[in-house]
Write an enzyme that holds these catalytic residues in place. Sequence first.
Site, PDB file in Angstrom:
ATOM      1  N   LYS A  24       0.833  -1.205   0.000  1.00 43.91           N
ATOM      2  CA  LYS A  24       0.000   0.000   0.000  1.00 43.91           C
ATOM      3  C   LYS A  24       0.871   1.260   0.000  1.00 43.91           C
ATOM      4  O   LYS A  24       0.648   2.169  -0.775  1.00 43.91           O
ATOM      5  CB  LYS A  24      -0.914  -0.045   1.239  1.00 43.91           C
ATOM      6  CG  LYS A  24      -1.852   1.120   1.362  1.00 43.91           C
ATOM      7  CD  LYS A  24      -3.107   0.752   2.131  1.00 43.91           C
ATOM      8  CE  LYS A  24      -2.904   0.656   3.622  1.00 43.91           C
ATOM      9  NZ  LYS A  24      -2.754   1.971   4.269  1.00 43.91           N
ATOM     10  N   ASP A 318       2.190  -1.183  11.738  1.00 45.03           N
ATOM     11  CA  ASP A 318       0.869  -1.600  11.246  1.00 45.03           C
ATOM     12  C   ASP A 318       0.545  -3.048  11.581  1.00 45.03           C
ATOM     13  O   ASP A 318      -0.564  -3.514  11.319  1.00 45.03           O
ATOM     14  CB  ASP A 318       0.806  -1.419   9.719  1.00 45.03           C
ATOM     15  CG  ASP A 318       0.768   0.050   9.340  1.00 45.03           C
ATOM     16  OD1 ASP A 318       0.384   0.885  10.191  1.00 45.03           O
ATOM     17  OD2 ASP A 318       1.139   0.364   8.198  1.00 45.03           O
TER      18      ASP A 318
END
Length: 439
Positions: A24, A318
Amino acid sequence: MHKRRFIIEPGGTLNGTLRVPGDKSISHRAVMLGSIAEGRTEVSGFLEGDDAMATLAAMRALGVSIEGPQAGRLSIDGVGRYGLRPAPLALDLGNSGTSMRLFSGLLAGQWFGSRLVGDASLMRRPMRRVTDPLGRMGATIHTGPDGTAPLSIEPSTALRGIDYVMPVASAQVKSALLIAGLYAEGRTRVTEPAVSRDHTERMLRAFGADVVVDGPHVSVSGDAPMRGGSVVVPGDISSAAFFLVGASIASGGSVTLTNVGLNPTRTGVIDILRRMGARIHVEAEETDAGEPVGTVSVEPAALRGIDIPPELVPLAIDEFPAVFIAAACATGETRLRGAEELRVKESDRIAVMADGLAALGIQAEPQPDGIRIVGGPIRGGRVAAHGDHRIAMAFAMAGLAADGPITIDGCAEVDTSFPGFVELAHGAGLAICSEEQAG
Ligand code: S3P
């Protein structure tokens, strides 16, 4: 947005050779930097998830012609640093914090004004961490009273380079300032308190920008021309992380993940899981430039609780929802400190994970900057992902170790980072189904 829930029946395992979607962070940067470079940028492996698609749509609204995505391929006709045009409407960046923070830096240096908005979660996230230093560079950006979006960025006359010591390790802040630095007079120098992901620096350099990295200091000037090129986006280690945890806590099977990005500023999750006793084998491939890639294999292991070393926090920022599930399945206690940033992600990941773990019978004590988790048997139950993609996928993997079904509400946002998650996990043996919810 429609609502979705996941239901995971107990008894599944994970098996097979899997390929997770593109990274991403790198997908966002490929679109942004490809757009302001000269010439054509060809991207492969682009993540066709909602977040990176929001960046792509915003760039189109700013006048850039982009073909694709088609099977992860994009062809971007770079307009050069001064070729963007004003967007006719506010740019809606959906759930994507990376888009909003990086666009703040990029649009702060334009001759036209812009307005940035997002969904309810994004409109709650802190933006002063970028708007304050950009203000010191000469930008004028108005936030809401709490320092949140909508952001109104005024046309810029001239930015000036600054020397900025970041109070928190954040690749989004670093990247916003470096991109703004491409439009500033003089050098822009950013100092990080701890290492954070360096994809922006790598791509800027690959495109010919004048970037200098010197220990914790990164600086840029707008002097060198930037030429686009080819960007091969590796698989996202943050998506692979769910399978690393799932295959570690499952009762059998083994998983091989191919084409995983192995940038050393992103591999903290592998270090943490290995310290917990995970059996993870990494085979790096030869890469001449750009982003390191390799194959990662994992099989079940008896995990043990650890004190997570603070220096690994930004390198696994994350992946903590998944790591907390590993901790719930480990023998003994796992302690995390120095991770207050988790409270301002897509949800308050400390509070939301602690609540969900408690609902599954796991003792989890939230702290201001971390959590303490005592491993134990996972019961079936109902948890709320609060529209946070990584929370939803982490709890889905908990189903591999649970003794009853787990229902997870608020899962629609999984498409922001991992379209096809349910199909991939189901195909590998997780007993997951996804249901649309009314309302
Ligand atoms: C990202 C940086 C991290 C991370 C986010 C993506 C990036 O945020 O949590 O998902 O692409 O730069 P911070 O920089 O705020 O830590």
